[in-house]
Design a protein around this motif. Structure first.
Motif, PDB file in Angstrom:
ATOM      1  N   ASP A  28       0.865  -1.211  -0.093  1.00 42.77           N
ATOM      2  CA  ASP A  28       0.003  -0.073   0.149  1.00 42.77           C
ATOM      3  C   ASP A  28       0.830   1.350  -0.055  1.00 42.77           C
ATOM      4  O   ASP A  28       0.535   2.155  -0.715  1.00 42.77           O
ATOM      5  N   ARG A  31       2.335   1.694  -3.499  1.00 46.55           N
ATOM      6  CA  ARG A  31       1.305   2.038  -4.574  1.00 46.55           C
ATOM      7  C   ARG A  31       0.700   3.595  -4.439  1.00 46.55           C
ATOM      8  O   ARG A  31       0.620   4.275  -5.018  1.00 46.55           O
ATOM      9  N   ASP A  32       0.186   3.838  -3.057  1.00 45.93           N
ATOM     10  CA  ASP A  32      -0.500   4.850  -2.618  1.00 45.93           C
ATOM     11  C   ASP A  32       0.507   6.057  -2.123  1.00 45.93           C
ATOM     12  O   ASP A  32      -0.041   7.270  -2.472  1.00 45.93           O
ATOM     13  N   THR A  37       2.676   2.078  -8.953  1.00 44.80           N
ATOM     14  CA  THR A  37       1.456   1.360  -9.000  1.00 44.80           C
ATOM     15  C   THR A  37       1.814  -0.195  -9.733  1.00 44.80           C
ATOM     16  O   THR A  37       0.878  -0.729  -9.950  1.00 44.80           O
ATOM     17  N   THR A  39       3.425  -2.663  -8.534  1.00 41.84           N
ATOM     18  CA  THR A  39       2.951  -3.689  -7.617  1.00 41.84           C
ATOM     19  C   THR A  39       1.809  -3.915  -7.509  1.00 41.84           C
ATOM     20  O   THR A  39       1.150  -2.993  -7.083  1.00 41.84           O
ATOM     21  N   HIS A  40       1.388  -5.033  -8.059  1.00 43.48           N
ATOM     22  CA  HIS A  40      -0.001  -5.317  -7.749  1.00 43.48           C
ATOM     23  C   HIS A  40      -0.584  -5.956  -6.480  1.00 43.48           C
ATOM     24  O   HIS A  40       0.260  -6.992  -5.984  1.00 43.48           O
ATOM     25  N   CYS A  51       2.134  -9.369  -5.685  1.00 43.61           N
ATOM     26  CA  CYS A  51       2.965  -8.291  -5.055  1.00 43.61           C
ATOM     27  C   CYS A  51       4.562  -8.568  -4.722  1.00 43.61           C
ATOM     28  O   CYS A  51       5.080  -7.589  -4.123  1.00 43.61           O
TER      29      CYS A  51
END
Length: 159
Positions: A28, A31-32, A37, A39-40, A51
């Motif tokens: 998180d 990504r955030d 982004t 890394t899923h 991830c």
């Protein structure tokens, strides 16, 4: 309101000073808070491997690691895999050439898993690679092309 802590992450050679809740996962935060982004997030239980990133050169499930645990480490995500904007990493090139992806959702995790393995052990044989790949899930390709791509990358990286 939850208390936050300042941390410093080094991702793909760049420094990211962020303020986060201590329970925030590394996935998180990447990504955030870092805007990376690639890394899923799949299962968010460490089962699927979508991830997967490299922390100090070792594959790690970013959904199972708190971001605060990664402070002071060297983090590498799929955005940092290629040496520059004009070249692909040998693993990326092999996945492209051998059709090692279909929908692409799991691909960043596989790329980082295989890159980590081959950078540590470029002479990985097929049996070892099958074992490595068994830790990540793909619902589309059936793994044969992922294995072919991984072995093609191994051949290139071993010299």
């Amino acid at each position: 309101m939850s208390q936050t802590v300042p941390i410093r992450l080094y991702v793909n050679g760049d420094r990211h000073d962020i303020e986060i809740e201590p329970r925030r996962t590394l996935a998180d935060a990447l990504r955030d808070d870092c805007g990376l982004t690639g890394t899923h997030l799949g299962c968010e239980h460490g089962v699927c491997g979508a991830c997967t990133i490299l922390v100090d050169g070792k594959p790690v499930r970013a959904c199972l690691m708190f971001a605060v645990q990664a402070e002071g480490t060297s983090i590498r995500t799929v955005e940092g895999l290629a040496p520059d904007d004009q070249q692909l990493h040998p693993v990326q090139r092999a996945f492209w050439e051998k059709h090692g992806l279909q929908c692409g959702f799991c691909t960043p995790g596989f790329l980082m898993l295989v890159a980590g393995q081959l950078e540590e052990k470029p002479d990985t044989d097929e049996e070892e690679m099958r074992d490595v790949l068994s830790s990540n899930l793909c619902r589309c390709t059936g793994y044969q092309n992922i294995l072919k791509a991984s072995m093609a990358a191994a051949e290139e990286m071993s010299g």
